[in-house]
Design an enzyme around this catalytic site. Structure first.
Site, PDB file in Angstrom:
ATOM      1  N   GLU A 132       9.564  10.203   9.210  1.00  0.00           N
ATOM      2  CA  GLU A 132       8.369  11.032   9.453  1.00  0.00           C
ATOM      3  C   GLU A 132       7.079  10.212   9.333  1.00  0.00           C
ATOM      4  OE1 GLU A 132       8.170  14.832  10.106  1.00  0.00           O
ATOM      5  OE2 GLU A 132       6.479  13.665  10.811  1.00  0.00           O
ATOM      6  N   LYS A 177       4.491   3.839  18.409  1.00  0.00           N
ATOM      7  CA  LYS A 177       4.585   5.241  18.013  1.00  0.00           C
ATOM      8  C   LYS A 177       4.976   6.138  19.186  1.00  0.00           C
ATOM      9  CE  LYS A 177       1.341   4.483  14.234  1.00  0.00           C
ATOM     10  NZ  LYS A 177      -0.105   4.473  13.901  1.00  0.00           N
ATOM     11  N   GLY A 217       1.172   9.101  10.261  1.00  0.00           N
ATOM     12  CA  GLY A 217       0.927   9.106   8.821  1.00  0.00           C
ATOM     13  C   GLY A 217       1.292  10.422   8.168  1.00  0.00           C
ATOM     14  N   VAL A 263       5.106   7.794  12.411  1.00  0.00           N
ATOM     15  CA  VAL A 263       4.155   8.256  13.432  1.00  0.00           C
ATOM     16  C   VAL A 263       3.193   9.253  12.800  1.00  0.00           C
ATOM     17  CG1 VAL A 263       3.853   9.405  15.662  1.00  0.00           C
ATOM     18  CG2 VAL A 263       5.907   8.044  15.236  1.00  0.00           C
ATOM     19  N   THR A 282       0.821  -1.209   0.000  1.00  0.00           N
ATOM     20  CA  THR A 282       0.000   0.000   0.000  1.00  0.00           C
ATOM     21  C   THR A 282       0.857   1.262   0.000  1.00  0.00           C
ATOM     22  OG1 THR A 282      -1.661  -1.219   1.251  1.00  0.00           O
ATOM     23  CG2 THR A 282      -1.884   1.168   1.205  1.00  0.00           C
ATOM     24  N   VAL A 283       1.750   1.365   0.969  1.00  0.00           N
ATOM     25  CA  VAL A 283       2.538   2.597   1.100  1.00  0.00           C
ATOM     26  C   VAL A 283       3.537   2.734  -0.044  1.00  0.00           C
ATOM     27  CG1 VAL A 283       4.142   3.891   2.558  1.00  0.00           C
ATOM     28  CG2 VAL A 283       2.238   2.641   3.610  1.00  0.00           C
ATOM     29  N   GLY A 328     -12.062  -1.668   5.934  1.00  0.00           N
ATOM     30  CA  GLY A 328     -10.621  -1.754   5.702  1.00  0.00           C
ATOM     31  C   GLY A 328      -9.804  -0.911   6.665  1.00  0.00           C
ATOM     32  N   GLY A 338      -3.181   5.316   5.679  1.00  0.00           N
ATOM     33  CA  GLY A 338      -3.711   5.398   4.323  1.00  0.00           C
ATOM     34  C   GLY A 338      -2.590   5.540   3.323  1.00  0.00           C
TER      35      GLY A 338
END
Lengths: 416, 416
Positions: free
Chosen positions: A124, A200, A129, A127, A11-12, A182, A298
């Site tokens: 960055e 985090k 997003g 933590v 995803t990322v 999701g 996300g």
């Protein structure tokens, strides 16, 4: 031309690739030089991808290319990510990662290796997003003595707690809903038991106080025990139940990190942060407090944070930033949860006579030398806002039990 | 040993001096070298100050010392601050400023001069006081296409609007209260007429879109027209009246900056930011939106931002950061307020029959091809949440007047 590589096309990682190509002109302008996404490392095949020619299966291919300046790791998990990034740093390649598990476990080692090779290690995206928090905390607020950090660092649990209140759902229903959308994994433990938030707050604690805080030394409690009654009672008492990851600097210089559900009064902006949004409140001696709010997860939000770091690493390759903490060898500077001083939200098993409840609470508070007015009462719950130590809290619960006003659940009041 | 100087020993300047001495060890650790506050420039005498030996009366004294690396300007006003900082840059000294008027008027020139001398020009304190926003916007969010920025950028007006609502005060009373508490100047125009917020949105617009936006080209309206009735009606309609400084990127690439009171729905966190706090919402194609909230003014909060910049400038002296925009020569890329597309909050002179009002509004909206359901009505006000252009908004107001439902005041709905 500055070459960079992406490790992991999940995803990322795929978000990073997409974002780079979408905003390439702007990104290169900010980075101060043309850039080339030279490699994507993934064990899987993506024959139909427009970037099919970029895929490689071994980190060695990337390390062999001496023109690679930065590697962005989006694989997740400690291994093989750790080994790969250490090898990158040893080859004078700066690294960027979105991997909170990795930084929470191996941050001190990676940062030391980066420093030894005059490279950067940025994280960055690990933590909050999309929320810029690592750089602001470390750089913009650098002149402050940080006194505490409080945050909603897990969007899944925030969504669930919010959904319980707004739609009158029990925990299990809200979790199911989150899974359907999701927002939650099928195995939801990392989120709902607080482990994700714990990683985090370890990262933020290490950054703010200079010594690596390991997840094992942090008290971690999830939200499985939170009932719909808790959510309603908190609302009626002008607050909200939130899973709060926090770290407080104690007077003796030690720190107290913790993850647990707290009652957050509505005066605090954190109580207003709903849905999958994250929020970090940083308290410092000069700023008083500042809040950073945004999407905590996300594809594109996280990719934004990764790409921001890649730009910084490309632009300032070989200018080492002091984003640094050490492994202190021990965790002696980390206090246990029994040292927490806090107010209390208490919900009772059954509705009480409000007047009797108020009188009893007053008497108890006076009995232990506290201000009897510092409380707010409804029929099945109360908030005591004086700061109580663990002994006092236990005593209050005992006394209430003795009086037959059975406390069903209590949680600390967030005080910031 | 890195020497630095502070220009101006007023509220902010004295805060910087105090903060440096309070947290010197931490600051030097972050800066990576010992630091010395070598000079304080002020025309006044401070014989009893513990720093009496640091005071100088001429910038030449500072420029003559070749060991000075950074100068922090906290004097305010365009001159002589501009001349002093240009001379610093010409002498290869990096500059930091808290001066929004200066950056809003002369930012492009200062940045160009800084670049020419491989120095830095930082101004984190010029917008949002303690809130890290300049660096996060420019650096952390660098991979985003910024689509809009909305903010409460003036604490005084936010305090006044908040006080009106919570204490039932009219504007004049709330202003008096703000003056009594030292939140508003005796000559309050810069705050209440929106000029202060205008300078700040100019800085954010220039930074986000790369071309200097001058205050003269920004539509600016203050809060003098806001009545207690507006505040109450907005609250009843699930929102709040806020003085919003905003900039929106239009489809043709031009931008629309503006300062004006807006109706902010409670779903947006900005509506929850009260008192003297500031909040900036940044919208970008990857992050969706992020909020930065904190104290927008005050001695130590502003000093925190200045000192953070000083640390950065000391640490990275001669590493030029691309914090850069240009003077485009024209302001052609700046759209006027007549191009604003927005929903409407309308308050009526007198209470109306709610049903008749709703029916009339529906008919008007259908008449101009919009969704008739996109509205919320109480007896003396309504919120229309469809996006309307200036012509449509004027037409709606005309029709309502024709029907005898005299609109007393309207403002745009903030849509982010």
């Amino acid at each position: 031309m500055k070459k960079f590589a992406v490790l992991g096309y999940g995803t990322v990682g795929s978000g990073v690739v997409e974002l780079f190509h979408r905003n390439e002109a702007k990104i290169e302008e900010k980075a101060g030089s043309p850039m080339e996404l030279a490699y994507i490392l993934d064990l899987r095949d993506f024959p139909d991808s427009p970037y099919a020619d970029k895929f490689v299966k071994s980190i060695d291919t990337i390390l062999a290319d001496k023109e690679v300046t930065v590697v962005a790791e989006c694989m997740g998990g400690v291994e093989p990510a750790f080994t790969y990034l250490m090898r990158c740093l040893q080859n004078d390649i700066s690294v960027v990662t979105s991997n909170k598990e990795l930084i929470a476990q191996k941050g001190a080692e990676l940062l030391a290796e980066a420093k030894a090779h005059s490279c950067n290690c940025f994280f960055e995206a690990s933590v909050g997003g999309a929320i810029p928090i690592i750089r602001p905390l470390h750089r913009c607020l650098a002149a402050n003595e940080i006194t505490a950090i409080f945050g909603i660092l897990n969007g899944t649990t925030n969504y669930i707690l919010n959904k319980m209140l707004t739609d009158g759902m029990r925990f299990e229903e809200a979790l199911e809903k989150a899974q359907k959308h999701g927002y939650a994994e099928r195995e939801p433990s990392a989120d709902v038991d607080g482990h994700d938030a714990c990683r985090k707050i370890c990262i933020l604690s290490s950054l703010a106080f200079g010594k690596h805080v390991y997840p094992e030394s942090v008290y971690t409690e999830g939200i499985r025990q939170i009932t719909l009654e808790d959510a309603y009672a908190a609302d009626a008492l002008d607050g909200a139940v939130k899973l709060i990851a926090s770290v407080i600097k104690l007077e003796d210089g030690r720190i107290l990190p913790a993850v647990m559900p707290m009652f957050v009064p509505h005066e605090n902006l954190i109580s207003r942060v709903d849905g999958v949004f994250n929020c970090v409140e940083v308290c410092g001696d000069a700023i008083d407090r500042a809040y950073f709010t945004g999407r905590g997860a996300g594809k594109m939000p996280t990719a934004s944070a990764v790409m921001g770091d890649v730009i910084e690493a490309v632009k300032h390759h070989k200018t080492v930033f002091s984003q640094f903490w050490i492994d202190a060898g021990t965790q002696d500077f980390v206090a246990g949860i029994d040292e927490l001083v806090s107010g209390m939200f208490i919900r009772f098993e059954a509705a009480q006579d409000v007047e009797a409840l108020a009188q009893n609470l007053s008497a108890i508070l006076i009995g232990i030398g506290h201000d009897e007015d510092a409380m707010d009462v409804i029929d099945n719950a109360c908030v005591i806002s004086v700061k109580l130590n663990a002994k006092e809290r236990a005593l209050i619960l005992d006394k209430l039990n003795e009086l037959g006003m059975k406390p069903a659940h209590w949680m600390p009041v967030m005080d910031a």
